[in-house]
Write a protein that holds these residues in place. Structure first.
Motif, PDB file in Angstrom:
ATOM      1  N   PRO A 250      36.777  14.681 -57.014  1.00 37.56           N
ATOM      2  CA  PRO A 250      37.973  15.487 -56.755  1.00 37.56           C
ATOM      3  C   PRO A 250      39.255  14.685 -56.984  1.00 37.56           C
ATOM      4  O   PRO A 250      39.313  13.491 -56.682  1.00 37.56           O
ATOM      5  CB  PRO A 250      37.826  15.884 -55.281  1.00 37.56           C
ATOM      6  N   ASN A 251      40.279  15.359 -57.503  1.00 32.12           N
ATOM      7  CA  ASN A 251      41.579  14.714 -57.745  1.00 32.12           C
ATOM      8  C   ASN A 251      42.420  14.775 -56.472  1.00 32.12           C
ATOM      9  O   ASN A 251      43.374  15.559 -56.366  1.00 32.12           O
ATOM     10  CB  ASN A 251      42.299  15.409 -58.899  1.00 32.12           C
ATOM     11  N   THR A 252      42.049  13.966 -55.507  1.00 26.05           N
ATOM     12  CA  THR A 252      42.702  14.039 -54.196  1.00 26.05           C
ATOM     13  C   THR A 252      43.175  12.686 -53.682  1.00 26.05           C
ATOM     14  O   THR A 252      43.540  12.566 -52.510  1.00 26.05           O
ATOM     15  CB  THR A 252      41.723  14.637 -53.161  1.00 26.05           C
ATOM     16  N   ASP A 253      43.200  11.684 -54.534  1.00 23.86           N
ATOM     17  CA  ASP A 253      43.585  10.344 -54.069  1.00 23.86           C
ATOM     18  C   ASP A 253      44.965  10.339 -53.418  1.00 23.86           C
ATOM     19  O   ASP A 253      45.206   9.615 -52.441  1.00 23.86           O
ATOM     20  CB  ASP A 253      43.571   9.360 -55.241  1.00 23.86           C
TER      21      ASP A 253
ATOM     22  N   GLU B 205      43.098  16.335 -44.127  1.00 26.16           N
ATOM     23  CA  GLU B 205      41.743  15.862 -43.851  1.00 26.16           C
ATOM     24  C   GLU B 205      40.892  15.973 -45.107  1.00 26.16           C
ATOM     25  O   GLU B 205      40.846  17.020 -45.765  1.00 26.16           O
ATOM     26  CB  GLU B 205      41.113  16.689 -42.725  1.00 26.16           C
ATOM     27  N   LEU B 206      40.191  14.864 -45.429  1.00 24.78           N
ATOM     28  CA  LEU B 206      39.289  14.823 -46.573  1.00 24.78           C
ATOM     29  C   LEU B 206      37.883  14.530 -46.092  1.00 24.78           C
ATOM     30  O   LEU B 206      37.685  13.839 -45.088  1.00 24.78           O
ATOM     31  CB  LEU B 206      39.722  13.736 -47.566  1.00 24.78           C
ATOM     32  N   SER B 207      36.897  15.034 -46.819  1.00 29.50           N
ATOM     33  CA  SER B 207      35.505  14.716 -46.500  1.00 29.50           C
ATOM     34  C   SER B 207      35.187  13.301 -46.977  1.00 29.50           C
ATOM     35  O   SER B 207      35.999  12.655 -47.644  1.00 29.50           O
ATOM     36  CB  SER B 207      34.564  15.708 -47.195  1.00 29.50           C
ATOM     37  N   ARG B 208      33.977  12.810 -46.679  1.00 24.56           N
ATOM     38  CA  ARG B 208      33.606  11.462 -47.106  1.00 24.56           C
ATOM     39  C   ARG B 208      33.475  11.374 -48.626  1.00 24.56           C
ATOM     40  O   ARG B 208      33.433  10.284 -49.183  1.00 24.56           O
ATOM     41  CB  ARG B 208      32.307  11.025 -46.432  1.00 24.56           C
ATOM     42  N   PHE B 209      33.424  12.543 -49.293  1.00 25.04           N
ATOM     43  CA  PHE B 209      33.376  12.568 -50.758  1.00 25.04           C
ATOM     44  C   PHE B 209      34.764  12.733 -51.373  1.00 25.04           C
ATOM     45  O   PHE B 209      34.893  12.837 -52.585  1.00 25.04           O
ATOM     46  CB  PHE B 209      32.470  13.702 -51.231  1.00 25.04           C
ATOM     47  N   GLY B 210      35.786  12.768 -50.509  1.00 27.42           N
ATOM     48  CA  GLY B 210      37.149  12.922 -51.007  1.00 27.42           C
ATOM     49  C   GLY B 210      37.577  14.353 -51.213  1.00 27.42           C
ATOM     50  O   GLY B 210      38.673  14.613 -51.724  1.00 27.42           O
TER      51      GLY B 210
END
Length: 520
Positions: free
Chosen positions: A451-454, A461-466
Protein backbone atom coordinates in the motif's frame (compact mmCIF):
# COMPACT_ATOMS: atom_id res chain seq x y z
CA UNK A 1 -0.62 -4.23 -45.10
CA UNK A 2 -3.87 -2.89 -43.61
CA UNK A 3 -7.08 -4.88 -43.79
CA UNK A 4 -10.24 -3.38 -45.28
CA UNK A 5 -11.85 -2.59 -41.92
CA UNK A 6 -8.82 -0.68 -40.61
CA UNK A 7 -8.49 1.17 -43.93
CA UNK A 8 -12.11 2.33 -43.67
CA UNK A 9 -11.57 3.60 -40.12
CA UNK A 10 -8.28 5.30 -40.98
CA UNK A 11 -9.79 6.95 -44.04
CA UNK A 12 -12.49 8.47 -41.81
CA UNK A 13 -9.82 9.83 -39.45
CA UNK A 14 -7.86 11.37 -42.33
CA UNK A 15 -10.86 13.52 -43.31
CA UNK A 16 -9.93 15.57 -40.20
CA UNK A 17 -6.65 16.74 -41.78
CA UNK A 18 -6.62 20.52 -42.05
CA UNK A 19 -3.38 20.79 -44.06
CA UNK A 20 -1.62 18.39 -46.45
CA UNK A 21 1.07 16.18 -44.93
CA UNK A 22 3.97 14.21 -46.29
CA UNK A 23 5.34 10.79 -45.36
CA UNK A 24 9.11 10.61 -45.90
CA UNK A 25 10.48 7.06 -45.96
CA UNK A 26 14.12 6.05 -45.39
CA UNK A 27 14.21 2.40 -46.48
CA UNK A 28 16.68 -0.41 -47.11
CA UNK A 29 16.40 -3.86 -48.69
CA UNK A 30 15.11 -5.66 -45.58
CA UNK A 31 11.72 -7.45 -45.35
CA UNK A 32 10.69 -4.95 -42.65
CA UNK A 33 11.34 -2.10 -45.08
CA UNK A 34 9.01 -3.76 -47.58
CA UNK A 35 6.35 -4.01 -44.85
CA UNK A 36 6.84 -0.36 -43.95
CA UNK A 37 6.57 0.74 -47.56
CA UNK A 38 3.32 -1.21 -47.96
CA UNK A 39 1.91 0.48 -44.84
CA UNK A 40 2.86 3.96 -46.07
CA UNK A 41 1.44 3.30 -49.53
CA UNK A 42 -1.82 2.19 -47.95
CA UNK A 43 -2.01 5.39 -45.87
CA UNK A 44 -1.14 7.66 -48.80
CA UNK A 45 -3.81 5.98 -50.89
CA UNK A 46 -6.56 6.87 -48.40
CA UNK A 47 -6.43 10.67 -48.69
CA UNK A 48 -5.45 13.31 -51.23
CA UNK A 49 -4.05 15.25 -48.27
CA UNK A 50 -1.31 12.63 -47.78
CA UNK A 51 1.69 12.18 -50.10
CA UNK A 52 4.61 9.74 -49.94
CA UNK A 53 8.31 10.24 -50.65
CA UNK A 54 10.81 7.37 -50.72
CA UNK A 55 14.01 9.45 -50.79
CA UNK A 56 14.43 10.08 -47.06
CA UNK A 57 17.91 10.09 -45.55
CA UNK A 58 17.14 9.58 -41.85
CA UNK A 59 19.98 7.86 -39.96
CA UNK A 60 17.91 4.80 -38.97
CA UNK A 61 16.63 2.47 -41.68
CA UNK A 62 13.95 1.41 -42.16
CA UNK A 63 12.08 4.40 -40.79
CA UNK A 64 9.75 7.18 -41.86
CA UNK A 65 8.98 10.74 -40.86
CA UNK A 66 5.75 12.75 -40.86
CA UNK A 67 5.57 16.48 -41.59
CA UNK A 68 3.44 19.17 -43.08
CA UNK A 69 4.14 19.52 -46.75
CA UNK A 70 7.19 21.65 -47.35
CA UNK A 71 8.62 21.09 -43.85
CA UNK A 72 11.32 18.69 -42.63
CA UNK A 73 9.93 15.89 -40.44
CA UNK A 74 10.26 16.33 -36.68
CA UNK A 75 8.33 13.11 -35.94
CA UNK A 76 9.95 9.80 -36.90
CA UNK A 77 9.00 6.14 -36.54
CA UNK A 78 11.97 3.75 -36.61
CA UNK A 79 9.75 0.72 -36.69
CA UNK A 80 6.30 -0.27 -37.91
CA UNK A 81 3.85 1.35 -35.47
CA UNK A 82 1.23 -1.36 -35.21
CA UNK A 83 -0.11 -3.01 -32.07
CA UNK A 84 -0.31 -0.54 -29.19
CA UNK A 85 1.51 2.09 -31.27
CA UNK A 86 -1.06 2.28 -34.08
CA UNK A 87 -2.90 5.01 -32.16
CA UNK A 88 0.41 6.91 -31.94
CA UNK A 89 0.63 6.79 -35.74
CA UNK A 90 -2.93 8.04 -36.22
CA UNK A 91 -2.46 10.94 -33.80
CA UNK A 92 0.87 11.88 -35.42
CA UNK A 93 -0.82 12.01 -38.83
CA UNK A 94 -3.74 14.11 -37.58
CA UNK A 95 -1.72 16.54 -35.45
CA UNK A 96 0.89 17.04 -38.18
CA UNK A 97 -2.03 17.93 -40.43
CA UNK A 98 -3.36 20.62 -38.10
CA UNK A 99 -5.85 18.67 -35.98
CA UNK A 100 -5.59 20.13 -32.43
CA UNK A 101 -4.10 17.93 -29.67
CA UNK A 102 -6.18 17.06 -26.60
CA UNK A 103 -4.15 18.98 -24.04
CA UNK A 104 -5.09 21.72 -21.62
CA UNK A 105 -4.52 25.21 -23.06
CA UNK A 106 -1.95 26.11 -20.40
CA UNK A 107 0.04 22.93 -21.16
CA UNK A 108 0.08 23.78 -24.87
CA UNK A 109 1.35 27.28 -24.14
CA UNK A 110 4.00 25.89 -21.79
CA UNK A 111 5.25 23.56 -24.56
CA UNK A 112 5.37 26.36 -27.11
CA UNK A 113 7.29 28.61 -24.70
CA UNK A 114 10.21 26.20 -24.20
CA UNK A 115 13.46 27.39 -25.80
CA UNK A 116 16.31 25.22 -27.02
CA UNK A 117 16.78 22.05 -29.03
CA UNK A 118 15.28 18.83 -27.72
CA UNK A 119 16.02 15.62 -29.63
CA UNK A 120 14.10 12.76 -28.01
CA UNK A 121 14.55 9.05 -28.70
CA UNK A 122 12.07 6.59 -27.19
CA UNK A 123 12.87 2.89 -27.28
CA UNK A 124 9.69 0.81 -27.16
CA UNK A 125 8.31 -2.66 -27.67
CA UNK A 126 5.11 -3.08 -29.65
CA UNK A 127 3.57 -5.11 -26.82
CA UNK A 128 4.21 -2.35 -24.25
CA UNK A 129 1.01 -0.61 -23.13
CA UNK A 130 2.95 2.14 -21.32
CA UNK A 131 5.04 3.17 -24.33
CA UNK A 132 2.34 4.89 -26.43
CA UNK A 133 1.78 7.54 -23.77
CA UNK A 134 5.41 8.64 -24.05
CA UNK A 135 5.51 8.42 -27.85
CA UNK A 136 2.28 10.40 -28.22
CA UNK A 137 3.34 13.07 -25.71
CA UNK A 138 6.69 13.66 -27.43
CA UNK A 139 5.15 13.63 -30.91
CA UNK A 140 2.65 16.27 -29.80
CA UNK A 141 5.47 18.39 -28.40
CA UNK A 142 7.34 18.07 -31.71
CA UNK A 143 4.25 19.30 -33.56
CA UNK A 144 3.79 22.30 -31.25
CA UNK A 145 7.41 23.39 -30.85
CA UNK A 146 9.89 23.49 -33.77
CA UNK A 147 12.75 22.96 -31.29
CA UNK A 148 11.56 19.41 -30.61
CA UNK A 149 12.30 16.24 -32.56
CA UNK A 150 10.92 12.83 -31.53
CA UNK A 151 11.60 9.32 -32.76
CA UNK A 152 9.95 6.06 -31.74
CA UNK A 153 12.45 3.17 -31.96
CA UNK A 154 11.20 -0.41 -31.97
CA UNK A 155 13.72 -2.25 -29.80
CA UNK A 156 12.91 -5.52 -31.54
CA UNK A 157 13.90 -4.06 -34.92
CA UNK A 158 16.99 -2.20 -33.72
CA UNK A 159 18.36 -4.83 -31.32
CA UNK A 160 21.99 -3.89 -31.85
CA UNK A 161 21.34 -0.35 -30.65
CA UNK A 162 19.38 -1.71 -27.67
CA UNK A 163 22.32 -3.92 -26.70
CA UNK A 164 24.88 -1.13 -27.20
CA UNK A 165 22.90 1.13 -24.84
CA UNK A 166 22.16 -1.82 -22.53
CA UNK A 167 18.44 -1.09 -22.55
CA UNK A 168 16.54 -3.72 -20.55
CA UNK A 169 13.28 -1.91 -19.88
CA UNK A 170 10.85 0.13 -21.95
CA UNK A 171 9.92 2.82 -22.55
CA UNK A 172 13.49 4.13 -22.31
CA UNK A 173 13.65 7.84 -23.14
CA UNK A 174 16.79 9.65 -24.25
CA UNK A 175 17.18 13.42 -24.62
CA UNK A 176 20.07 14.67 -26.75
CA UNK A 177 21.78 11.31 -26.36
CA UNK A 178 21.48 11.07 -22.54
CA UNK A 179 19.02 8.94 -20.57
CA UNK A 180 16.09 11.19 -19.63
CA UNK A 181 13.61 8.77 -18.06
CA UNK A 182 12.22 5.26 -17.96
CA UNK A 183 8.62 4.15 -17.76
CA UNK A 184 5.33 5.84 -18.53
CA UNK A 185 5.45 9.64 -18.74
CA UNK A 186 2.76 12.11 -19.78
CA UNK A 187 3.35 15.44 -21.50
CA UNK A 188 2.87 17.14 -18.13
CA UNK A 189 5.51 14.93 -16.48
CA UNK A 190 7.98 15.55 -19.30
CA UNK A 191 7.35 19.28 -19.04
CA UNK A 192 7.93 19.20 -15.29
CA UNK A 193 11.43 17.79 -15.90
CA UNK A 194 12.21 20.26 -18.68
CA UNK A 195 10.70 23.39 -17.13
CA UNK A 196 12.08 23.33 -13.59
CA UNK A 197 10.26 26.50 -12.58
CA UNK A 198 6.89 24.92 -13.32
CA UNK A 199 6.81 22.98 -10.04
CA UNK A 200 7.15 26.10 -7.89
CA UNK A 201 4.57 28.00 -9.97
CA UNK A 202 2.07 25.15 -9.70
CA UNK A 203 2.66 24.77 -5.95
CA UNK A 204 1.90 28.45 -5.37
CA UNK A 205 -1.27 28.19 -7.45
CA UNK A 206 -2.43 25.08 -5.56
CA UNK A 207 -1.80 26.62 -2.13
CA UNK A 208 -4.08 29.54 -2.98
CA UNK A 209 -7.11 27.28 -3.54
CA UNK A 210 -10.03 27.59 -1.14
CA UNK A 211 -10.80 24.71 1.20
CA UNK A 212 -12.67 21.79 -0.35
CA UNK A 213 -15.68 20.00 1.08
CA UNK A 214 -14.18 16.68 -0.06
CA UNK A 215 -10.56 16.21 -1.13
CA UNK A 216 -9.72 12.85 -2.68
CA UNK A 217 -6.06 11.79 -2.51
CA UNK A 218 -5.50 9.37 -5.39
CA UNK A 219 -6.80 9.09 -8.94
CA UNK A 220 -7.31 5.36 -9.45
CA UNK A 221 -10.64 3.47 -9.54
CA UNK A 222 -11.41 4.16 -5.86
CA UNK A 223 -10.48 7.85 -6.08
CA UNK A 224 -12.41 8.34 -9.33
CA UNK A 225 -15.56 6.77 -7.90
CA UNK A 226 -15.25 8.86 -4.74
CA UNK A 227 -14.84 12.08 -6.74
CA UNK A 228 -17.85 11.38 -8.94
CA UNK A 229 -20.13 10.54 -6.01
CA UNK A 230 -19.02 13.66 -4.14
CA UNK A 231 -19.41 15.97 -7.14
CA UNK A 232 -22.91 14.64 -7.80
CA UNK A 233 -23.87 15.93 -4.35
CA UNK A 234 -23.02 19.45 -5.51
CA UNK A 235 -20.24 19.97 -2.97
CA UNK A 236 -16.77 21.41 -3.63
CA UNK A 237 -14.64 18.44 -4.71
CA UNK A 238 -10.96 18.13 -5.49
CA UNK A 239 -8.69 15.24 -6.57
CA UNK A 240 -4.95 15.32 -6.01
CA UNK A 241 -3.06 12.44 -7.63
CA UNK A 242 0.52 11.43 -8.26
CA UNK A 243 -0.69 10.12 -11.63
CA UNK A 244 -4.34 9.89 -12.59
CA UNK A 245 -5.30 6.28 -13.25
CA UNK A 246 -2.95 4.83 -10.66
CA UNK A 247 -1.86 1.21 -10.93
CA UNK A 248 -4.56 0.56 -13.55
CA UNK A 249 -2.20 2.28 -15.99
CA UNK A 250 0.23 -0.63 -15.50
CA UNK A 251 -2.40 -3.33 -15.98
CA UNK A 252 -2.84 -4.93 -19.38
CA UNK A 253 -5.75 -7.32 -19.79
CA UNK A 254 -8.84 -6.75 -17.58
CA UNK A 255 -11.43 -9.49 -18.01
CA UNK A 256 -13.32 -9.44 -14.70
CA UNK A 257 -14.79 -5.93 -14.75
CA UNK A 258 -18.46 -6.78 -14.65
CA UNK A 259 -20.48 -5.78 -17.77
CA UNK A 260 -17.28 -5.11 -19.74
CA UNK A 261 -16.14 -8.38 -21.30
CA UNK A 262 -12.54 -7.24 -21.73
CA UNK A 263 -10.54 -4.03 -21.72
CA UNK A 264 -7.03 -2.75 -21.04
CA UNK A 265 -5.79 -0.72 -18.09
CA UNK A 266 -4.84 2.47 -19.99
CA UNK A 267 -8.24 2.50 -21.71
CA UNK A 268 -10.04 2.15 -18.39
CA UNK A 269 -7.86 4.87 -16.84
CA UNK A 270 -8.72 7.23 -19.70
CA UNK A 271 -12.43 6.46 -19.27
CA UNK A 272 -12.19 7.12 -15.53
CA UNK A 273 -10.61 10.52 -16.07
CA UNK A 274 -13.12 11.46 -18.77
CA UNK A 275 -15.99 10.51 -16.45
CA UNK A 276 -14.58 12.55 -13.56
CA UNK A 277 -14.09 15.56 -15.85
CA UNK A 278 -17.80 15.46 -16.73
CA UNK A 279 -18.36 16.93 -13.27
CA UNK A 280 -17.14 20.06 -11.52
CA UNK A 281 -14.06 18.42 -9.99
CA UNK A 282 -10.75 20.23 -9.50
CA UNK A 283 -8.13 17.71 -10.69
CA UNK A 284 -4.55 18.33 -9.57
CA UNK A 285 -2.42 15.71 -11.33
CA UNK A 286 1.29 14.89 -10.84
CA UNK A 287 1.11 15.95 -7.20
CA UNK A 288 2.41 13.56 -4.54
CA UNK A 289 0.97 13.73 -1.03
CA UNK A 290 3.65 13.95 1.64
CA UNK A 291 1.74 14.42 4.91
CA UNK A 292 -1.75 14.51 6.39
CA UNK A 293 -2.41 16.96 9.23
CA UNK A 294 -5.75 16.50 11.06
CA UNK A 295 -7.76 19.66 11.66
CA UNK A 296 -7.67 21.31 15.08
CA UNK A 297 -10.71 22.68 16.90
CA UNK A 298 -12.99 21.97 13.94
CA UNK A 299 -10.58 23.49 11.43
CA UNK A 300 -9.87 22.02 7.98
CA UNK A 301 -7.71 18.95 7.45
CA UNK A 302 -4.47 19.72 5.62
CA UNK A 303 -2.73 17.65 2.95
CA UNK A 304 0.86 18.68 2.36
CA UNK A 305 2.34 17.93 -1.08
CA UNK A 306 5.90 17.11 -2.09
CA UNK A 307 5.95 20.29 -4.20
CA UNK A 308 5.53 22.38 -1.04
CA UNK A 309 1.87 23.16 -1.67
CA UNK A 310 -0.76 22.73 1.05
CA UNK A 311 -4.41 21.84 0.41
CA UNK A 312 -7.24 22.20 2.92
CA UNK A 313 -10.53 20.33 3.13
CA UNK A 314 -13.40 19.65 5.52
CA UNK A 315 -13.13 15.92 4.73
CA UNK A 316 -10.46 13.81 3.04
CA UNK A 317 -10.74 10.46 1.24
CA UNK A 318 -7.47 8.54 1.02
CA UNK A 319 -7.38 6.38 -2.12
CA UNK A 320 -3.64 6.12 -2.72
CA UNK A 321 -3.67 2.53 -3.98
CA UNK A 322 -0.71 0.18 -3.99
CA UNK A 323 2.49 -0.55 -5.89
CA UNK A 324 4.44 -3.65 -6.89
CA UNK A 325 6.12 -5.32 -3.94
CA UNK A 326 9.90 -5.59 -4.25
CA UNK A 327 12.05 -8.52 -3.11
CA UNK A 328 14.33 -6.25 -1.05
CA UNK A 329 17.40 -8.40 -1.66
CA UNK A 330 20.94 -7.29 -2.53
CA UNK A 331 21.29 -6.36 -6.19
CA UNK A 332 17.59 -5.70 -6.88
CA UNK A 333 17.79 -1.92 -6.73
CA UNK A 334 21.17 -1.83 -8.46
CA UNK A 335 19.93 -3.82 -11.45
CA UNK A 336 16.42 -2.38 -11.77
CA UNK A 337 15.82 -1.77 -15.49
CA UNK A 338 19.12 -3.55 -16.12
CA UNK A 339 17.55 -7.00 -16.03
CA UNK A 340 15.23 -6.67 -13.03
CA UNK A 341 11.73 -5.85 -14.30
CA UNK A 342 8.17 -5.76 -13.03
CA UNK A 343 6.11 -5.70 -16.25
CA UNK A 344 6.42 -8.80 -18.47
CA UNK A 345 4.13 -7.32 -21.12
CA UNK A 346 6.31 -4.22 -21.52
CA UNK A 347 9.80 -5.61 -21.13
CA UNK A 348 9.38 -9.24 -22.18
CA UNK A 349 10.26 -8.67 -25.88
CA UNK A 350 13.65 -7.25 -24.87
CA UNK A 351 14.60 -10.71 -23.57
CA UNK A 352 13.81 -12.61 -26.76
CA UNK A 353 15.84 -15.81 -26.91
CA UNK A 354 17.29 -15.26 -23.41
CA UNK A 355 16.88 -16.94 -20.02
CA UNK A 356 14.66 -15.31 -17.40
CA UNK A 357 13.20 -16.00 -13.97
CA UNK A 358 9.77 -15.12 -12.64
CA UNK A 359 9.52 -14.60 -8.87
CA UNK A 360 6.09 -15.50 -7.51
CA UNK A 361 3.64 -18.35 -8.02
CA UNK A 362 0.34 -16.49 -7.76
CA UNK A 363 -1.86 -15.64 -10.73
CA UNK A 364 0.34 -12.71 -11.77
CA UNK A 365 3.53 -14.77 -11.63
CA UNK A 366 2.14 -17.76 -13.50
CA UNK A 367 0.52 -15.56 -16.16
CA UNK A 368 3.86 -13.77 -16.60
CA UNK A 369 5.69 -17.09 -16.98
CA UNK A 370 3.18 -18.29 -19.59
CA UNK A 371 3.48 -15.06 -21.59
CA UNK A 372 7.27 -15.00 -21.42
CA UNK A 373 7.57 -18.64 -22.45
CA UNK A 374 6.42 -17.67 -25.94
CA UNK A 375 9.22 -15.10 -26.25
CA UNK A 376 12.28 -16.18 -24.30
CA UNK A 377 14.43 -19.31 -24.43
CA UNK A 378 13.86 -20.51 -20.86
CA UNK A 379 11.65 -19.47 -17.93
CA UNK A 380 12.37 -20.50 -14.35
CA UNK A 381 9.52 -19.76 -11.93
CA UNK A 382 10.47 -19.55 -8.25
CA UNK A 383 7.76 -19.89 -5.60
CA UNK A 384 8.48 -19.25 -1.90
CA UNK A 385 5.81 -21.67 -0.68
CA UNK A 386 5.41 -25.41 -1.08
CA UNK A 387 2.68 -25.04 -3.75
CA UNK A 388 1.78 -22.56 -6.46
CA UNK A 389 -1.10 -20.25 -5.55
CA UNK A 390 -2.38 -19.57 -9.08
CA UNK A 391 -5.72 -20.78 -10.41
CA UNK A 392 -5.76 -24.41 -11.51
CA UNK A 393 -6.37 -23.55 -15.18
CA UNK A 394 -3.25 -21.38 -15.21
CA UNK A 395 -1.13 -24.05 -13.51
CA UNK A 396 -2.24 -26.63 -16.06
CA UNK A 397 -1.17 -24.35 -18.90
CA UNK A 398 2.14 -23.56 -17.19
CA UNK A 399 3.11 -27.19 -16.69
CA UNK A 400 2.32 -27.94 -20.35
CA UNK A 401 5.07 -25.60 -21.58
CA UNK A 402 8.37 -27.31 -22.47
CA UNK A 403 10.64 -24.34 -21.70
CA UNK A 404 9.35 -23.64 -18.18
CA UNK A 405 10.90 -24.96 -14.95
CA UNK A 406 9.11 -24.53 -11.60
CA UNK A 407 11.09 -24.46 -8.35
CA UNK A 408 9.08 -24.44 -5.11
CA UNK A 409 10.19 -23.49 -1.61
CA UNK A 410 12.76 -21.19 -3.17
CA UNK A 411 13.76 -18.01 -1.33
CA UNK A 412 15.56 -15.56 -3.61
CA UNK A 413 18.47 -14.11 -1.64
CA UNK A 414 20.44 -12.05 -4.18
CA UNK A 415 20.40 -10.65 -7.70
CA UNK A 416 23.76 -11.26 -9.38
CA UNK A 417 25.29 -9.02 -12.04
CA UNK A 418 28.50 -7.86 -13.66
CA UNK A 419 28.09 -4.19 -12.75
CA UNK A 420 26.18 -3.42 -15.94
CA UNK A 421 23.41 -6.00 -16.16
CA UNK A 422 21.89 -9.06 -14.48
CA UNK A 423 23.79 -12.32 -14.89
CA UNK A 424 21.81 -14.53 -12.52
CA UNK A 425 20.25 -14.96 -9.10
CA UNK A 426 20.93 -16.85 -5.89
CA UNK A 427 18.22 -18.71 -4.00
CA UNK A 428 18.00 -20.89 -0.91
CA UNK A 429 16.07 -24.16 -0.86
CA UNK A 430 13.85 -23.63 2.20
CA UNK A 431 13.44 -27.39 2.71
CA UNK A 432 17.11 -28.38 2.67
CA UNK A 433 18.85 -25.08 3.32
CA UNK A 434 21.04 -25.58 0.25
CA UNK A 435 22.07 -22.47 -1.71
CA UNK A 436 21.83 -22.50 -5.51
CA UNK A 437 22.65 -20.09 -8.33
CA UNK A 438 20.90 -19.74 -11.68
CA UNK A 439 22.51 -18.09 -14.68
CA UNK A 440 20.08 -15.88 -16.57
CA UNK A 441 19.61 -12.45 -18.14
CA UNK A 442 16.31 -11.23 -16.70
CA UNK A 443 14.24 -11.38 -13.50
CA UNK A 444 10.53 -10.50 -13.43
CA UNK A 445 9.23 -9.80 -9.91
CA UNK A 446 5.55 -10.70 -9.34
CA UNK A 447 5.07 -11.05 -5.57
CA UNK A 448 2.08 -8.88 -4.79
CA UNK A 449 1.41 -5.32 -3.69
CA UNK A 450 2.41 -2.78 -1.03
CA UNK A 451 0.00 0.00 0.00
CA UNK A 452 1.10 3.58 -0.76
CA UNK A 453 0.74 4.75 2.82
CA UNK A 454 4.25 5.57 4.00
CA UNK A 455 3.36 9.26 4.33
CA UNK A 456 0.50 8.43 6.72
CA UNK A 457 2.56 6.85 9.50
CA UNK A 458 1.72 8.62 12.74
CA UNK A 459 -1.38 10.37 11.39
CA UNK A 460 -3.92 7.54 10.86
CA UNK A 461 -4.03 3.99 12.20
CA UNK A 462 -2.30 1.47 9.92
CA UNK A 463 -2.29 -2.31 10.06
CA UNK A 464 0.96 -4.27 10.45
CA UNK A 465 0.96 -4.54 6.64
CA UNK A 466 0.77 -0.77 6.26
CA UNK A 467 -2.89 -0.76 5.19
CA UNK A 468 -5.21 2.01 6.41
CA UNK A 469 -7.57 0.59 9.03
CA UNK A 470 -11.19 1.41 8.11
CA UNK A 471 -14.60 0.49 9.46
CA UNK A 472 -17.64 -0.67 7.50
CA UNK A 473 -18.24 2.91 6.28
CA UNK A 474 -14.66 3.62 5.24
CA UNK A 475 -13.97 5.82 8.30
CA UNK A 476 -10.36 5.90 9.50
CA UNK A 477 -9.12 6.57 13.03
CA UNK A 478 -9.24 10.34 12.30
CA UNK A 479 -12.67 12.03 12.21
CA UNK A 480 -13.45 13.36 8.75
CA UNK A 481 -10.78 11.22 7.09
CA UNK A 482 -12.01 8.25 5.08
CA UNK A 483 -10.17 5.71 2.91
CA UNK A 484 -10.94 3.31 0.06
CA UNK A 485 -9.35 0.84 -2.32
CA UNK A 486 -6.11 -1.14 -2.29
CA UNK A 487 -4.52 1.03 0.41
CA UNK A 488 -7.04 -0.13 3.04
CA UNK A 489 -7.70 -3.25 5.14
CA UNK A 490 -10.67 -4.18 2.93
CA UNK A 491 -9.87 -7.68 1.56
CA UNK A 492 -9.57 -8.65 -2.12
CA UNK A 493 -7.70 -6.02 -4.11
CA UNK A 494 -9.87 -5.80 -7.20
CA UNK A 495 -10.81 -2.84 -9.43
CA UNK A 496 -14.52 -3.36 -9.03
CA UNK A 497 -14.23 -3.61 -5.23
CA UNK A 498 -12.11 -0.44 -5.12
CA UNK A 499 -14.78 1.45 -7.07
CA UNK A 500 -17.52 0.35 -4.69
CA UNK A 501 -15.41 1.27 -1.67
CA UNK A 502 -14.68 4.68 -3.20
CA UNK A 503 -18.38 5.35 -3.65
CA UNK A 504 -19.06 4.21 -0.09
CA UNK A 505 -16.33 6.43 1.37
CA UNK A 506 -17.69 9.41 -0.54
CA UNK A 507 -21.23 8.86 0.75
CA UNK A 508 -19.81 8.51 4.26
CA UNK A 509 -17.88 11.78 3.86
CA UNK A 510 -21.08 13.53 2.71
CA UNK A 511 -22.95 12.13 5.71
CA UNK A 512 -20.15 13.39 7.97
CA UNK A 513 -20.42 16.88 6.43
CA UNK A 514 -24.18 16.98 7.04
CA UNK A 515 -23.88 15.83 10.64
CA UNK A 516 -20.94 18.07 11.52
CA UNK A 517 -22.64 21.16 10.07
CA UNK A 518 -26.01 20.52 11.75
CA UNK A 519 -26.85 22.79 14.72
CA UNK A 520 -26.33 21.27 18.17
Amino acid sequence: MLDANIKTQLQAYLTKLVQPIELVASLDESPKAAEMRALLEDIAGLSEQVSLRLDGNYKRRPSFGIARQGQAPRIHFAGIPMGHEFTSLILALLQSGGHPPKLEADVIEQIKALDGKYSFETFISLTCHNCPDVVQALNTMAVLNPGFEAVMIDGGMFQQEVEERQIMGVPAIYLNGELFGQGRMSAEEILAKLDTGAIAREAEKISQKEAFDVLVVGGGPAGSAAAIYAARKGIRTGVVAERFGGQVLDTLAIENFISVKETEGPKLAMALEQHVREYDVDIMNLQKAEALVPGENGGPIQVQLASGAVLRSKTVILATGARWREMNVPGEAEYRAKGVAYCPHCDGPLFKGKRVAVIGGGNSGVEAAIDLAGIVAQVTLLEFGSELRADAVLQKKLYSLPNVTVIKEAQTTEVNGDGQKVTGLTYKDRASGAVHQIELEGIFVQIGLLPNTDFLKGSVELSRFGEIVVDAKGQTSVPGVFAAGDCTTVPYKQIIIAMGEGAKASLSAFDHLIRSSAPA
